[in-house]
Write an enzyme that holds these catalytic residues in place. Structure first.
Site, short mmCIF file in Angstrom:
data_model
loop_
_atom_site.label_atom_id
_atom_site.label_comp_id
_atom_site.label_asym_id
_atom_site.label_seq_id
_atom_site.Cartn_x
_atom_site.Cartn_y
_atom_site.Cartn_z
N HIS A 7 -3.05 -10.94 -0.44
CA HIS A 7 -3.63 -11.78 0.61
C HIS A 7 -2.93 -13.14 0.58
O HIS A 7 -2.12 -13.42 -0.30
CB HIS A 7 -5.14 -11.97 0.39
N LYS A 43 0.05 -10.17 -5.23
CA LYS A 43 -1.06 -10.69 -4.43
C LYS A 43 -1.02 -10.03 -3.06
O LYS A 43 0.02 -9.97 -2.41
CB LYS A 43 -0.90 -12.21 -4.31
#
Length: 219
Positions: free
Chosen positions: A104, A102
């Site tokens: 963010h 991921k």
């Protein structure tokens, strides 16, 4: 009954364990098949987690965290962690990986407890056919921290030779990666349960034994 016999009954009741003629991904024609896709209710996943917890407790596998490889291993690790606490009073962390990191929010490759140096991690998986899943997650775990993979727990050890070896995937995991694999039951346990009438299907025993004579690994 032992937890192994109870688990074999559970496999049959859920429709996961089937007997007949099945073509496996390996191309082999097997007299039995395990279809984990038949697990689909809350009661089933709760009970399944309890069997994983039984295996961990019986073998005294040290664990700070249970790791479930995405995606199938995620509910297995969570249910096993819950069961370890409810049945044995053992409170462990759980975590699982993302297929892609991921970029963010909190970011990272893992959800749940982040791996730390010296942490003992038990990998929770369904079955082990080729060892591919283990080879994929080990670099992620060992790349994140100097963790100790204290074991891997699977439901059934088919005790079959790998396609490229006389050793089984379970045996190769320890020889090549240093990871000891524990199974809730083995195909030999299932044969014994059939012979003793724990589950129906005794007529399939000769075919299973013939299959193991041809493809079984030496244990």
């Amino acid at each position: 009954m032992t937890y192994k016999q109870q688990f074999i009954q559970f496999l049959a009741e859920c429709g996961v364990l089937k007997f007949g003629t099945f073509k496996l991904k390996s191309g082999r024609i097997a007299p039995y098949f395990l279809n984990a896709g038949e697990y689909k209710t809350g009661a089933q996943i709760k009970r399944l987690g309890e069997f994983y917890a039984d295996c961990i407790a019986v073998h005294k596998i040290p664990a700070d965290a249970l790791f479930g490889p995405a995606y199938k291993g995620i509910p297995l690790a969570i249910s096993a962690a819950v069961a370890l606490y409810e049945k044995y009073g053992i409170d462990v962390n759980f975590c699982f990986d993302r297929k892609e990191a991921k970029d963010h929010g909190e970011g990272g490759m893992f959800v749940g407890k982040q791996p730390e140096d010296g942490e003992k991690i038990v990998i929770i998986e369904d079955v082990m056919t080729s060892g591919k899943a283990l080879k994929e997650v080990l670099p992620k775990l060992r790349g994140a921290a100097r963790v100790d993979i204290s074991g891997m727990v699977i439901t059934v050890d088919r005790m079959e030779k790998a396609l490229d070896s006389d050793r089984s995937a379970v045996q190769q995991a320890y020889e090549q990666e240093g990871v000891r694999v524990y199974s809730i039951v083995t195909i030999r346990d299932i044969v014994e349960a059939l012979e003793e009438g724990i589950i129906e299907g005794k007529e399939h025993v000769p075919a299973i034994l013939d299959y193991l004579k041809e493809y079984g690994a030496q244990y």
